[in-house]
Design an enzyme around this catalytic site. Structure first.
Site, PDB file in Angstrom:
ATOM      1  N   LYS A 251       0.866  -1.210   0.000  1.00  0.00           N
ATOM      2  CA  LYS A 251       0.000   0.000   0.000  1.00  0.00           C
ATOM      3  C   LYS A 251       0.893   1.247   0.000  1.00  0.00           C
ATOM      4  CE  LYS A 251      -1.658   1.540   4.065  1.00  0.00           C
ATOM      5  NZ  LYS A 251      -1.365   2.937   4.407  1.00  0.00           N
ATOM      6  N   ASN A 252       1.933   1.245   0.847  1.00  0.00           N
ATOM      7  CA  ASN A 252       2.735   2.460   1.023  1.00  0.00           C
ATOM      8  C   ASN A 252       3.773   2.692  -0.065  1.00  0.00           C
ATOM      9  OD1 ASN A 252       1.168   2.965   3.207  1.00  0.00           O
ATOM     10  ND2 ASN A 252       2.728   2.504   4.736  1.00  0.00           N
TER      11      ASN A 252
ATOM     12  N   CYS B 198      -4.756  12.652  12.694  1.00  0.00           N
ATOM     13  CA  CYS B 198      -5.469  11.372  12.697  1.00  0.00           C
ATOM     14  C   CYS B 198      -5.227  10.762  14.084  1.00  0.00           C
ATOM     15  CB  CYS B 198      -4.952  10.465  11.592  1.00  0.00           C
ATOM     16  SG  CYS B 198      -3.328   9.840  11.940  1.00  0.00           S
TER      17      CYS B 198
ATOM     18  N   ARG C 154       0.236  14.711  12.733  1.00  0.00           N
ATOM     19  CA  ARG C 154       0.652  14.454  11.343  1.00  0.00           C
ATOM     20  C   ARG C 154       0.851  15.768  10.545  1.00  0.00           C
ATOM     21  NH1 ARG C 154      -0.903   9.155  10.170  1.00  0.00           N
ATOM     22  NH2 ARG C 154       0.612   9.177   8.479  1.00  0.00           N
TER      23      ARG C 154
ATOM     24  N   ASP D 229       5.025   0.893  11.919  1.00  0.00           N
ATOM     25  CA  ASP D 229       3.804   0.244  11.426  1.00  0.00           C
ATOM     26  C   ASP D 229       3.680  -1.201  11.896  1.00  0.00           C
ATOM     27  OD1 ASP D 229       3.650   1.923   8.195  1.00  0.00           O
ATOM     28  OD2 ASP D 229       3.205   2.550  10.237  1.00  0.00           O
TER      29      ASP D 229
ATOM     30  N   ARG E 191      -8.746  -0.310   4.902  1.00  0.00           N
ATOM     31  CA  ARG E 191      -7.910   0.687   4.227  1.00  0.00           C
ATOM     32  C   ARG E 191      -6.587   0.094   3.778  1.00  0.00           C
ATOM     33  NH1 ARG E 191      -6.671   5.769   7.541  1.00  0.00           N
ATOM     34  NH2 ARG E 191      -5.326   5.923   5.727  1.00  0.00           N
TER      35      ARG E 191
END
Ligand code: EPZ
Length: 420
Positions: A22-23, A118, A123, A307, A399
């Protein structure tokens, strides 16, 4: 709303094919704004954040269609452009700010919604803005938007980040790609996802030279050309399922991984007692005898990734003693702790560290997810817990994890999605 219902206590055995990162996909999708010709991207994960980024690119002026499957897309350019990243899209997916650099480089202007904070922290994007200003961009904040423009073109410069930022590094690399002259950037982030972005850009005709000492040199080019690129595997997804194998005391083989990119994750899991056997390229089988306690700290790559912090914490809650995890990247990334404690975990937070005393078992409970990785840490605890665990607000999970329920069920987990 959807819930996950997990009957814990089942050992997981089987094979999981890891999806694309995803990243890595998000910055590469943003980078397609630099290119007019056709681009084909393969191994894109089918997750909500990607759909949101695709919607954003289409609203700006890209035409995107899936070919063969949801994991392969073909991107071409529409005539009209709308150089705006609206709040309704950026608020749900912070990576929307990554269109700022490409739009400035290609069109000399952009209006991008401030992503806002968030669950895991404020952020900010000050590093993105400050460095783009050093390349000649005029930037102001107006009604929650970053309003940026360049009088003529961005200017090359010698830049140095005061602190390491993945997103800011990606924005600046993309901005410098079409900026005539030589730009050097020091103290960059060097996550594998950034290297994948560089590889994609160079394949499209960019001239980016990277040495591993966090320094990068970019020779701006007139334009980029169409290309085909396959996204690297998702190392955080792979690390998550490695923990699923360990926490359930099972044996899961992970296929399609990038073993080199996972060294920092596997080194810490080995300290926790993991046995990692690799019988074929890009594959590893994960098992363990017992779960050992350890101390870990989250730092930028090549350190242990933030993460994976929540997932490691779930595992160490069942460790054979005292463990400490220090979260050194985000200011508020312990939201999973209170939910894990509702499942019986023994954790105390002091400053930026979690002090964990191992317990024999989690007890199933109804819990609530707050962000992507906190959500999955609750699923992992539920897999090991005695009894039923109900995880609420699972849109966070959708997500960033492709087919999570299907992949876990295939390994014997008792897990269903329920609409409430
Ligand atoms: C990327 O976020 C990832 N997201 C995050 O993954 C990941 O946790 C993070 O990098 C760190 O590895 C994507 O790649 C889409 P940063 P990013 O800029 O770029 C501060 C997930 O779960 N900072 O490296 O936003 C910031 O507040 C997500 O997949 C500034 O102060 O992270 C943080 O404390 C969550 N000013 C630290 O730097 C800035 O301008 C690192 O943030 C930018 C960042």
């Amino acid at each position: 709303m959807k819930q996950l219902i997990i009957q814990g206590g089942k050992k997981l055995f089987g094979t999981i094919n890891i999806s694309g990162s995803k990243n890595a996909s998000l910055p590469i999708l943003a980078a397609t704004l630099l290119v007019d010709e056709k681009i084909t991207l393969k191994n894109i994960p089918d997750v909500k954040d990607i759909s949101t980024m695709i919607n954003l690119l289409e609203s700006i002026g890209k035409k995107i269609k899936f070919s063969n499957s949801r994991n392969q897309i073909v991107i071409t350019s529409k005539k009209n452009k709308k150089l705006i990243a609206p709040y309704n899209l950026v608020k749900t997916m912070r990576a929307g700010v990554l269109v700022l650099g490409p739009l400035l480089a290609k069109y000399g202007q952009a209006r991008v919604s401030l992503p806002g904070g968030c669950a895991i922290g404020s952020r900010p994007v000050d590093l993105h803005i400050e460095m783009l200003k050093k390349m000649g961009a005029k930037i102001k904040i107006d009604k929650g938007y970053i309003v940026a423009k360049v009088i003529k073109k961005l200017k090359p410069n010698k830049l140095k980040f005061e602190s390491i930022s993945v997103g800011a590094t990606e924005n600046l690399i993309m901005a410098a790609t079409l900026c005539k002259g030589k730009t050097t950037i020091k103290n960059i982030a060097i996550e594998p996802e950034i290297i994948d972005l560089i590889n994609f850009l160079n394949k499209s005709g960019a001239k980016i030279f990277f040495n591993s000492k966090r320094i990068i040199t970019i020779e701006g080019v007139e334009s980029l050309k169409g290309s085909t690129h396959s996204i690297i595997p998702d190392r955080i997804e792979a690390g998550t399922y490695a923990v699923a194998s360990l926490i359930s005391n099972g044996k899961i083989t992970l296929n399609r991984i990038d073993t080199k990119a996972m060294k920092n994750i596997f080194d810490v899991l080995k300290l926790s007692g993991a046995k990692l056997n690799s019988n074929k390229k890009n594959s590893v089988t994960v098992s363990r005898k017992k779960i050992k306690s350890l101390n870990a700290k989250t730092i930028p790559y090549p350190g242990f990734p933030t993460d994976m912090q929540a997932q490691l914490m779930s595992l160490l809650c069942l460790g054979n003693g005292k463990s400490i995890i220090k979260e050194d990247i985000f200011e508020n990334r312990f939201l999973h702790v209170s939910e894990l404690k509702r499942m019986g975990a023994n954790i105390k937070i002091k400053n930026k560290s979690a002090y964990i005393q191992g317990i024999k078992n989690f007890t199933g409970a109804e819990v609530m997810a707050t962000d992507l990785r906190a959500s999955v840490s609750l699923v992992l605890a539920g897999l090991a817990a005695k009894g039923i665990t109900i995880v609420n607000r699972i849109y966070h999970l959708e997500r960033g994890y492709e087919d999570l329920v299907k992949k876990l069920k295939k390994c014997g987990a008792s897990i269903i999605t329920k609409n409430v």
